[in-house]
Design a protein around this motif. Structure first.
Motif, PDB file in Angstrom:
ATOM      1  N   GLN A 244       0.838  -1.185   0.000  1.00 46.19           N
ATOM      2  CA  GLN A 244       0.000   0.000   0.000  1.00 46.19           C
ATOM      3  C   GLN A 244       0.884   1.249   0.000  1.00 46.19           C
ATOM      4  OE1 GLN A 244      -3.368   0.175  -0.189  1.00 46.19           O
ATOM      5  NE2 GLN A 244      -3.499  -2.044  -0.357  1.00 46.19           N
ATOM      6  N   ASP A 245       0.297   2.371  -0.408  1.00 47.79           N
ATOM      7  CA  ASP A 245       1.008   3.649  -0.445  1.00 47.79           C
ATOM      8  C   ASP A 245       2.320   3.526  -1.237  1.00 47.79           C
ATOM      9  OD1 ASP A 245       1.490   6.319  -0.054  1.00 47.79           O
ATOM     10  OD2 ASP A 245       2.252   6.096   1.986  1.00 47.79           O
ATOM     11  N   ILE A 246       2.226   2.878  -2.407  1.00 45.40           N
ATOM     12  CA  ILE A 246       3.399   2.791  -3.285  1.00 45.40           C
ATOM     13  C   ILE A 246       3.443   4.087  -4.078  1.00 45.40           C
ATOM     14  CG2 ILE A 246       4.625   1.408  -4.996  1.00 45.40           C
ATOM     15  CD1 ILE A 246       2.882  -0.927  -4.237  1.00 45.40           C
ATOM     16  N   SER A 247       3.815   5.134  -3.404  1.00 48.31           N
ATOM     17  CA  SER A 247       3.759   6.480  -3.955  1.00 48.31           C
ATOM     18  C   SER A 247       5.084   7.193  -3.704  1.00 48.31           C
ATOM     19  CB  SER A 247       2.628   7.268  -3.282  1.00 48.31           C
ATOM     20  OG  SER A 247       2.878   7.394  -1.884  1.00 48.31           O
ATOM     21  N   VAL A 248       5.193   8.398  -4.197  1.00 53.64           N
ATOM     22  CA  VAL A 248       6.374   9.215  -3.922  1.00 53.64           C
ATOM     23  C   VAL A 248       6.484   9.464  -2.419  1.00 53.64           C
ATOM     24  CG1 VAL A 248       7.441  11.478  -4.277  1.00 53.64           C
ATOM     25  CG2 VAL A 248       6.321  10.299  -6.189  1.00 53.64           C
ATOM     26  N   MET A 249       5.337   9.723  -1.795  1.00 51.94           N
ATOM     27  CA  MET A 249       5.356   9.955  -0.345  1.00 51.94           C
ATOM     28  C   MET A 249       5.809   8.713   0.409  1.00 51.94           C
ATOM     29  SD  MET A 249       2.704  11.492  -2.073  1.00 51.94           S
ATOM     30  CE  MET A 249       1.155  10.698  -1.659  1.00 51.94           C
ATOM     31  N   GLY A 250       5.262   7.546  -0.003  1.00 53.65           N
ATOM     32  CA  GLY A 250       5.642   6.302   0.633  1.00 53.65           C
ATOM     33  C   GLY A 250       7.119   5.996   0.441  1.00 53.65           C
ATOM     34  N   PHE A 251       7.637   6.256  -0.760  1.00 53.83           N
ATOM     35  CA  PHE A 251       9.053   6.041  -1.054  1.00 53.83           C
ATOM     36  C   PHE A 251       9.926   6.931  -0.162  1.00 53.83           C
ATOM     37  CE2 PHE A 251      12.621   7.979  -3.426  1.00 53.83           C
ATOM     38  CZ  PHE A 251      13.481   6.883  -3.473  1.00 53.83           C
ATOM     39  N   GLY A 257      12.876   7.626   6.761  1.00 52.79           N
ATOM     40  CA  GLY A 257      12.423   7.402   8.132  1.00 52.79           C
ATOM     41  C   GLY A 257      11.534   8.503   8.663  1.00 52.79           C
ATOM     42  N   TYR A 258      11.251   9.543   7.865  1.00 51.37           N
ATOM     43  CA  TYR A 258      10.344  10.624   8.292  1.00 51.37           C
ATOM     44  C   TYR A 258       8.898  10.208   8.003  1.00 51.37           C
ATOM     45  CZ  TYR A 258      14.428  13.662   8.798  1.00 51.37           C
ATOM     46  OH  TYR A 258      15.610  14.211   9.191  1.00 51.37           O
ATOM     47  N   TYR A 259       8.428   9.236   8.765  1.00 55.78           N
ATOM     48  CA  TYR A 259       7.139   8.622   8.471  1.00 55.78           C
ATOM     49  C   TYR A 259       5.947   9.553   8.700  1.00 55.78           C
ATOM     50  CZ  TYR A 259       9.887   4.333   8.502  1.00 55.78           C
ATOM     51  OH  TYR A 259      10.827   3.371   8.242  1.00 55.78           O
ATOM     52  N   TYR A 260       6.107  10.547   9.539  1.00 51.59           N
ATOM     53  CA  TYR A 260       4.962  11.381   9.893  1.00 51.59           C
ATOM     54  C   TYR A 260       4.972  12.725   9.158  1.00 51.59           C
ATOM     55  CZ  TYR A 260       4.455   7.844  13.446  1.00 51.59           C
ATOM     56  OH  TYR A 260       4.295   6.636  14.073  1.00 51.59           O
ATOM     57  N   LEU A 261       5.798  12.841   8.143  1.00 47.68           N
ATOM     58  CA  LEU A 261       5.806  14.046   7.323  1.00 47.68           C
ATOM     59  C   LEU A 261       4.480  14.150   6.570  1.00 47.68           C
ATOM     60  CD1 LEU A 261       7.581  16.438   6.377  1.00 47.68           C
ATOM     61  CD2 LEU A 261       8.300  15.010   4.457  1.00 47.68           C
ATOM     62  N   ALA A 262       3.829  15.311   6.655  1.00 44.34           N
ATOM     63  CA  ALA A 262       2.506  15.484   6.039  1.00 44.34           C
ATOM     64  C   ALA A 262       2.584  15.330   4.525  1.00 44.34           C
ATOM     65  CB  ALA A 262       1.946  16.859   6.399  1.00 44.34           C
ATOM     66  N   ASN A 263       1.579  14.678   3.965  1.00 42.54           N
ATOM     67  CA  ASN A 263       1.552  14.422   2.524  1.00 42.54           C
ATOM     68  C   ASN A 263       1.403  15.689   1.699  1.00 42.54           C
ATOM     69  OD1 ASN A 263       1.901  11.643   2.685  1.00 42.54           O
ATOM     70  ND2 ASN A 263      -0.293  11.263   2.891  1.00 42.54           N
ATOM     71  N   ILE A 268       0.751  19.183  -2.806  1.00 43.42           N
ATOM     72  CA  ILE A 268       0.544  20.559  -3.258  1.00 43.42           C
ATOM     73  C   ILE A 268       1.544  20.953  -4.347  1.00 43.42           C
ATOM     74  CG2 ILE A 268       0.624  22.988  -2.577  1.00 43.42           C
ATOM     75  CD1 ILE A 268      -0.677  22.197   0.057  1.00 43.42           C
ATOM     76  N   PRO A 269       2.859  20.731  -4.150  1.00 43.33           N
ATOM     77  CA  PRO A 269       3.792  21.034  -5.248  1.00 43.33           C
ATOM     78  C   PRO A 269       3.495  20.225  -6.512  1.00 43.33           C
ATOM     79  CG  PRO A 269       4.990  20.759  -3.202  1.00 43.33           C
ATOM     80  CD  PRO A 269       3.591  20.319  -2.938  1.00 43.33           C
ATOM     81  N   ALA A 270       3.100  18.958  -6.350  1.00 44.86           N
ATOM     82  CA  ALA A 270       2.778  18.138  -7.517  1.00 44.86           C
ATOM     83  C   ALA A 270       1.562  18.694  -8.252  1.00 44.86           C
ATOM     84  CB  ALA A 270       2.511  16.695  -7.087  1.00 44.86           C
ATOM     85  N   ILE A 303       1.348   8.145  -8.712  1.00 47.62           N
ATOM     86  CA  ILE A 303       2.522   8.256  -7.831  1.00 47.62           C
ATOM     87  C   ILE A 303       2.320   9.249  -6.701  1.00 47.62           C
ATOM     88  CG2 ILE A 303       4.083   7.536  -9.665  1.00 47.62           C
ATOM     89  CD1 ILE A 303       5.003  10.461  -9.909  1.00 47.62           C
ATOM     90  N   PHE A 304       1.284  10.096  -6.775  1.00 54.16           N
ATOM     91  CA  PHE A 304       1.010  11.022  -5.673  1.00 54.16           C
ATOM     92  C   PHE A 304      -0.279  10.655  -4.953  1.00 54.16           C
ATOM     93  CE2 PHE A 304       3.782  13.551  -8.474  1.00 54.16           C
ATOM     94  CZ  PHE A 304       4.772  13.865  -7.563  1.00 54.16           C
ATOM     95  N   SER A 305      -0.634   9.377  -5.018  1.00 56.35           N
ATOM     96  CA  SER A 305      -1.825   8.884  -4.325  1.00 56.35           C
ATOM     97  C   SER A 305      -1.409   7.888  -3.249  1.00 56.35           C
ATOM     98  CB  SER A 305      -2.783   8.212  -5.307  1.00 56.35           C
ATOM     99  OG  SER A 305      -3.798   7.512  -4.619  1.00 56.35           O
ATOM    100  N   THR A 306      -1.897   8.076  -2.025  1.00 56.81           N
ATOM    101  CA  THR A 306      -1.589   7.120  -0.961  1.00 56.81           C
ATOM    102  C   THR A 306      -2.304   5.792  -1.193  1.00 56.81           C
ATOM    103  OG1 THR A 306      -3.412   7.931   0.421  1.00 56.81           O
ATOM    104  CG2 THR A 306      -1.249   8.962   0.727  1.00 56.81           C
TER     105      THR A 306
END
Length: 398
Positions: A244-251, A257-263, A268-270, A303-306
């Protein structure tokens, strides 16, 4: 009838090895899967019960362990789409559902304004991802088709059909909303907006013909809540290192290791990057520009979808294929490198052809998204700065 079948299933009006491969491989896979009682069949049971639960006015997003596991995450309109398959015996419904998805994607690619050679390259590149999605009995090939066809129908001034495809895709899986920017590719944008409003009203109400207005209205509210819940589950999927979350954010989160960084730092930039090319007003009528923009949207929405998982990547790989063939017959070196990365990490990494030890690394760090992200960056740069004046690109009349 014969002429209709020929129009749908034969891109070049003659037998083609890739065409045969395109239909034969998923068909064999479906025959094998339809005989099993496994997780893939579970997906179909969820789908068909969207229709039956709508008809019976049972909550569409509850868990029904006696019928299937997991939850439905599609909108109430899906009940109408799946209805013709849901009323059939499972074996027949599974076969038809899978092959309809495969056929519509084939048709959409066949209508693209590129050469016969280019269409075959796109089909070949996306065959494994289409197979993966079909084995999972997913809706993604059909949704990819609707996005492509929404662009093509706007280009051909079939505005009512374009509006229908955009609204239907949005009301079923939200992803269809990416077709909205194509509104800039027609001079009759006011008429298109009118059709969008009309179809939004019609399709919102359509499931009420097999249920009640109160139930459908409440179902849309429930759908919103279950999507928020699903997004939270996807964001936390790193805890299980699953698909799951095979996205840029997930990558990024899994690597750093910054798991709690807001998506929203990514989304927004994307989103801005996908809207910025539209400032190039003079390019709106340029087919090269339009197809490149279509490729950017198809890749970006995945790629920008969780919610991105392995079967979703058929959409992104089709987008990559469209962009790749625009640079034929002699792509630059970086395109060859990207092609190899897409084939290795995105297409073949979930298959048995990939070594298990490497597959575990790809899953752990969501590396399936990386090649598509790199391609998306190149495409975005191209949309902003390329002249799109090269008339030697492989185009033909759709």
């Amino acid at each position: 009838m014969k002429a209709f079948v020929a129009k749908i299933f034969d891109i070049n009006k003659k037998p083609n090895f890739i065409t045969v491969l395109w239909f034969l491989v998923p068909f064999v896979a479906l025959v094998l899967e339809a005989q099993k009682e496994n997780i893939f069949i579970n997906n179909y049971l969820i789908y068909k019960n969207v229709f039956w639960h709508t008809f019976q006015e049972k909550n569409l997003y509850n868990i029904y362990p006696a019928e299937y596991f997991d939850k439905n995450h599609y909108g109430p309109l899906f009940a109408i789409l799946i209805a013709p398959f849901a009323i059939l015996p499972n074996y027949i419904g599974i076969m038809l559902w899978g092959m309809v998805n495969v056929s519509i994607l084939f048709y959409a690619v066949g209508k693209l304004p590129i050469t016969f050679w280019g269409k075959n390259i796109i089909l070949l590149l996306s065959l494994i991802e289409t197979l993966t999605s079909t084995q999972n009995l997913q809706f993604n090939p059909m949704l990819c088709s609707w996005i492509i066809l929404s662009y093509l129908t706007i280009k051909n001034n079939q505005l009512s059909l374009a509006a229908f495809l955009i609204v239907a895709g949005t009301f079923i899986k939200l992803y269809g909303v990416v077709g909205l920017p194509f509104i800039f590719f027609t001079k009759d944008y006011k008429k298109l907006i009118g059709y969008l409003i009309l179809w939004a009203i019609i399709l919102f109400c359509l499931p009420m013909f097999i249920s009640s207005p109160e139930f459908i209205y409440q179902s849309y509210i429930d759908w919103f809540h279950v999507l928020v819940e699903k997004n939270t589950e996807n964001v936390n999927s790193y805890l299980n290192e699953n698909m799951q979350d095979i996205s840029v954010m997930g990558f990024f989160k899994r690597v750093t290791g910054y798991y709690y960084l807001a998506n929203f730092y990514f989304i927004i930039p994307a989103g801005i990057m996908m809207l910025l090319p539209l400032y190039r007003f003079s390019k709106w009528g340029n087919t090269n520009f339009q197809l490149t923009y279509l490729a950017q949207l198809l890749i970006g929405l995945v790629i920008f979808s969780t919610s991105a998982e392995s079967p979703t990547y058929v959409i992104a790989v089709v987008g990559f294929g469209i962009w790749y063939v625009l640079h034929a017959p002699k792509p630059a070196l970086y395109l060859y490198i990207l092609l190899i990365l897409v084939l290795a990490l995105t297409v073949f990494s979930p298959t048995d052809l990939f070594p298990n030890i490497l597959q575990a690394i790809v899953v752990k760090y969501a590396l399936k998204s990386l090649p598509c992200f790199l391609a998306w960056l190149f495409i975005s740069y191209s949309l902003l700065f390329n002249s799109f004046d090269n008339n030697s690109l492989p185009h033909e009349k759709a």
